[in-house]
Design an enzyme around this catalytic site. Structure first.
Site, PDB file in Angstrom:
ATOM      1  N   TYR A   1      17.524  28.267 100.683  1.00 51.22           N
ATOM      2  CA  TYR A   1      18.534  28.966 101.612  1.00 51.22           C
ATOM      3  C   TYR A   1      17.978  29.609 102.668  1.00 51.22           C
ATOM      4  O   TYR A   1      17.142  30.243 102.724  1.00 51.22           O
ATOM      5  CB  TYR A   1      19.093  30.044 100.795  1.00 51.22           C
ATOM      6  CG  TYR A   1      20.353  30.911 101.056  1.00 51.22           C
ATOM      7  CD1 TYR A   1      21.594  30.416 101.626  1.00 51.22           C
ATOM      8  CD2 TYR A   1      20.163  32.320 101.072  1.00 51.22           C
ATOM      9  CE1 TYR A   1      22.431  30.936 101.756  1.00 51.22           C
ATOM     10  CE2 TYR A   1      21.102  33.118 101.768  1.00 51.22           C
ATOM     11  CZ  TYR A   1      22.459  32.346 101.869  1.00 51.22           C
ATOM     12  OH  TYR A   1      23.332  33.241 102.247  1.00 51.22           O
TER      13      TYR A   1
ATOM     14  N   ASP B   1      15.857  29.984  92.500  1.00 47.57           N
ATOM     15  CA  ASP B   1      17.296  30.240  92.897  1.00 47.57           C
ATOM     16  C   ASP B   1      18.174  29.342  92.048  1.00 47.57           C
ATOM     17  O   ASP B   1      18.262  28.125  92.949  1.00 47.57           O
ATOM     18  CB  ASP B   1      17.304  30.176  94.401  1.00 47.57           C
ATOM     19  CG  ASP B   1      18.798  30.537  95.047  1.00 47.57           C
ATOM     20  OD1 ASP B   1      19.762  30.553  94.424  1.00 47.57           O
ATOM     21  OD2 ASP B   1      18.722  31.212  96.191  1.00 47.57           O
TER      22      ASP B   1
ATOM     23  N   ARG C   1      22.033  55.874  89.789  1.00 45.98           N
ATOM     24  CA  ARG C   1      21.267  54.874  90.378  1.00 45.98           C
ATOM     25  C   ARG C   1      21.009  53.677  89.450  1.00 45.98           C
ATOM     26  O   ARG C   1      20.471  52.789  89.483  1.00 45.98           O
ATOM     27  CB  ARG C   1      20.115  55.133  91.206  1.00 45.98           C
ATOM     28  CG  ARG C   1      19.684  54.264  92.220  1.00 45.98           C
ATOM     29  CD  ARG C   1      18.844  54.878  93.209  1.00 45.98           C
ATOM     30  NE  ARG C   1      18.560  56.220  93.558  1.00 45.98           N
ATOM     31  CZ  ARG C   1      17.953  57.023  92.954  1.00 45.98           C
ATOM     32  NH1 ARG C   1      16.902  56.674  92.039  1.00 45.98           N
ATOM     33  NH2 ARG C   1      17.583  58.279  93.299  1.00 45.98           N
TER      34      ARG C   1
ATOM     35  N   LYS D   1      28.887  33.952  94.498  1.00 46.71           N
ATOM     36  CA  LYS D   1      29.466  32.438  94.617  1.00 46.71           C
ATOM     37  C   LYS D   1      30.266  32.211  93.248  1.00 46.71           C
ATOM     38  O   LYS D   1      31.542  32.586  93.308  1.00 46.71           O
ATOM     39  CB  LYS D   1      28.457  31.328  94.761  1.00 46.71           C
ATOM     40  CG  LYS D   1      27.340  31.792  95.615  1.00 46.71           C
ATOM     41  CD  LYS D   1      27.931  31.755  97.080  1.00 46.71           C
ATOM     42  CE  LYS D   1      26.984  32.337  98.412  1.00 46.71           C
ATOM     43  NZ  LYS D   1      25.689  31.929  98.270  1.00 46.71           N
TER      44      LYS D   1
HETATM   45  C1  LIG Z   1      24.810  32.443  99.313  1.00 47.11           C
HETATM   46  C2  LIG Z   1      23.412  32.179  98.561  1.00 47.11           C
HETATM   47  C3  LIG Z   1      22.389  33.196  98.667  1.00 47.11           C
HETATM   48  C4  LIG Z   1      22.581  34.579  99.011  1.00 47.11           C
HETATM   49  O1  LIG Z   1      23.514  35.149  98.268  1.00 47.11           O
HETATM   50  P1  LIG Z   1      24.570  36.347  99.005  1.00 47.11           P
HETATM   51  O2  LIG Z   1      25.080  37.080  97.713  1.00 47.11           O
HETATM   52  O3  LIG Z   1      25.155  35.698 100.040  1.00 47.11           O
HETATM   53  O4  LIG Z   1      23.265  37.380  99.566  1.00 47.11           O
HETATM   54  C5  LIG Z   1      21.083  32.843  97.879  1.00 47.11           C
HETATM   55  N1  LIG Z   1      21.029  31.491  97.588  1.00 47.11           N
HETATM   56  C6  LIG Z   1      21.761  30.436  97.658  1.00 47.11           C
HETATM   57  C7  LIG Z   1      21.666  29.242  97.279  1.00 47.11           C
HETATM   58  C8  LIG Z   1      23.322  30.797  98.370  1.00 47.11           C
HETATM   59  O5  LIG Z   1      23.857  29.888  98.484  1.00 47.11           O
END
Ligand SMILES: *Cc1c(COP(=O)(O)O)cnc(C)c1O
Length: 409
Positions: A122, A194, A68, A219
């Site tokens: 988001y 973020d 873990r 992404k």
């Molecule tokens: C897609 C996204 C997330 C979340 O990511 P996941 O890996 O899909 O959980 C968070 N913030 C932004 C700006 C995003 O576009």
């Protein structure tokens, strides 16, 4: 073999060497024997004898202990991400970007605290404020991403944390992160950013005032739409607390996924540069079309946010939105349905282009849609994630889409 991972080396150079510590890519007799950190599948880690078990340092980073807490594949990815983020001493990996946001907020916030969240966050971040955090006694309030005075006025004695996202989801407003983070800091408030859109290659989050930089690796880092993960990077103080909270929540990522992320990371700068170039050209083309009321793309000269983007960012990406002149939701659906190269689907940052509808009106609570200065009738948007297809082919596809929109009016 020496890897130049110094901050002065260019992004490609740093990405080529990041996370490839010789002891993680070889054997004691042949350190650094292979290029890519191998996939270490392990729940149980073995000690040579009882003396070694007894002498084991308590919860040290990068030490074998139990699955873990990761193994060299995950450590290599975390190490690589830390090296990309100026000012970070460590990075925690999470099973998704949403898990990373939750992990960061649950590290900072306590019952009774107030979280200030940007209104263009988001959507699952908003849902977290209303749901998970509310259930644990945290109040979330939203603020207009472009209103610094409004942000300052929204702060109260119980405000403990601010969640920024820049450019924000769907409408792409660029926030003045240094100004907002400085206000937060002066009031003892922790700034979580973020930074998924820019990645550390495009925006040095901690250097611009954020305390914790969160990213959805799903992404740009993956870049191939086949893997999900998130990360949070921070200086020593917050890193230590993030790590303990993630351990407490039982967060762990698979070594196979970590290896895929490391593979994506090596080419991330090339993909981002190509996608940025292509997106800027497509945004320019869209801005000149009579069917288009507004292009929401920080890379486009003259667009709102371009000045802040030029001041603070060192790169962009392929994600932006545009708003149609009047029309209907059905005509917008016809536009998206007519596209052959753009897939219809959530997520972004992959090698393939995607299109999704943008309808922020029902989501926002602290800022208006259409945006200030826009006509009430101009409300149907499309978000594009520009991938690696040829720019001319994507423009031809959008031309087909706009013709379908026109025909459906
Ligand atoms: C897609 C996204 C997330 C979340 O990511 P996941 O890996 O899909 O959980 C968070 N913030 C932004 C700006 C995003 O576009």
């Amino acid at each position: 073999m020496a890897h130049d991972e110094s901050a002065s080396a260019g992004p490609g150079t740093r990405l080529a060497g990041a996370g490839r510590r010789p002891e993680w890519t070889g054997t004691p007799d042949h350190p650094g024997a292979v290029v890519a950190p191998p996939v270490w599948r392990a729940s149980t880690h073995l000690y040579p004898d009882m003396a070694a078990l007894r002498a084991h340092p308590a919860n040290e980073d990068g030490e074998f202990y139990y699955g873990r807490r990761g193994a060299p594949t995950q450590w290599a990815l975390a190490d690589a991400l830390t090296r990309l983020e100026p000012g970070a001493t460590g990075t925690v990996l999470y099973p998704s970007g949403v898990a990373a946001i939750a992990g960061a907020l649950l590290t900072v916030l306590r019952p009774g605290d107030v979280l200030l969240m940007t209104d263009n966050a988001y959507e699952p971040s908003r849902v977290m404020g209303r749901g998970l955090l509310a259930d644990f006694g945290v109040t979330t309030r939203w603020f207009d991403p472009a209103d610094i005075a409004g942000f300052e006025a929204a702060i109260c004695d119980r405000t403990r944390c601010v969640l920024l996202e820049s450019p924000g989801s769907l409408t792409m407003e660029v926030q003045d992160v240094p100004a907002l983070a400085a206000i937060a800091k002066s009031r003892g408030i922790v700034t979580v950013l973020d930074n998924t859109w820019a990645s550390p290659l495009g925006f040095a989050a901690l250097e611009h005032g954020a305390d914790i930089a969160v990213m959805s690796l799903t992404k740009h880092v993956s870049g191939h739409s086949d893997c999900m993960m998130g990360s949070a990077s921070a200086g020593s103080d917050w890193y230590r607390r993030l790590r303990l909270r993630a351990q407490g929540l039982g967060n762990v990522v698979s070594p196979d996924d970590a290896a895929l992320m490391l593979r994506g990371l090596r080419t991330m700068h090339l993909r981002l540069a190509a996608e940025t170039r292509s997106a800027a050209a497509i945004a320019q083309w869209l801005a000149a079309r009579p069917e288009v009321a507004r292009v929401l793309c920080p890379m486009l000269p003259g667009s709102p946010g371009h000045a802040l983007w030029t001041r603070d960012f060192t790169g962009g990406c392929g994600l932006f939105s545009f708003v149609l002149s009047g029309g209907t939701s059905q005509a917008r659906d016809a536009l998206i349905d007519a596209l052959r190269l753009f897939g219809i689907g959530y997520s972004w940052g992959g090698f393939e282009s995607l299109a999704t509808p943008v309808d922020p009106a029902s989501i926002r609570t602290a800022s208006r849609w259409p945006l200030p200065g826009m006509d009430e009738a101009d409300r149907f948007g499309v978000r594009l994630s520009i991938g690696l297809e040829e720019t001319g082919d994507l423009i031809a596809d959008l031309e087909r889409g706009l013709a379908a929109w026109e025909a459906a009016l």
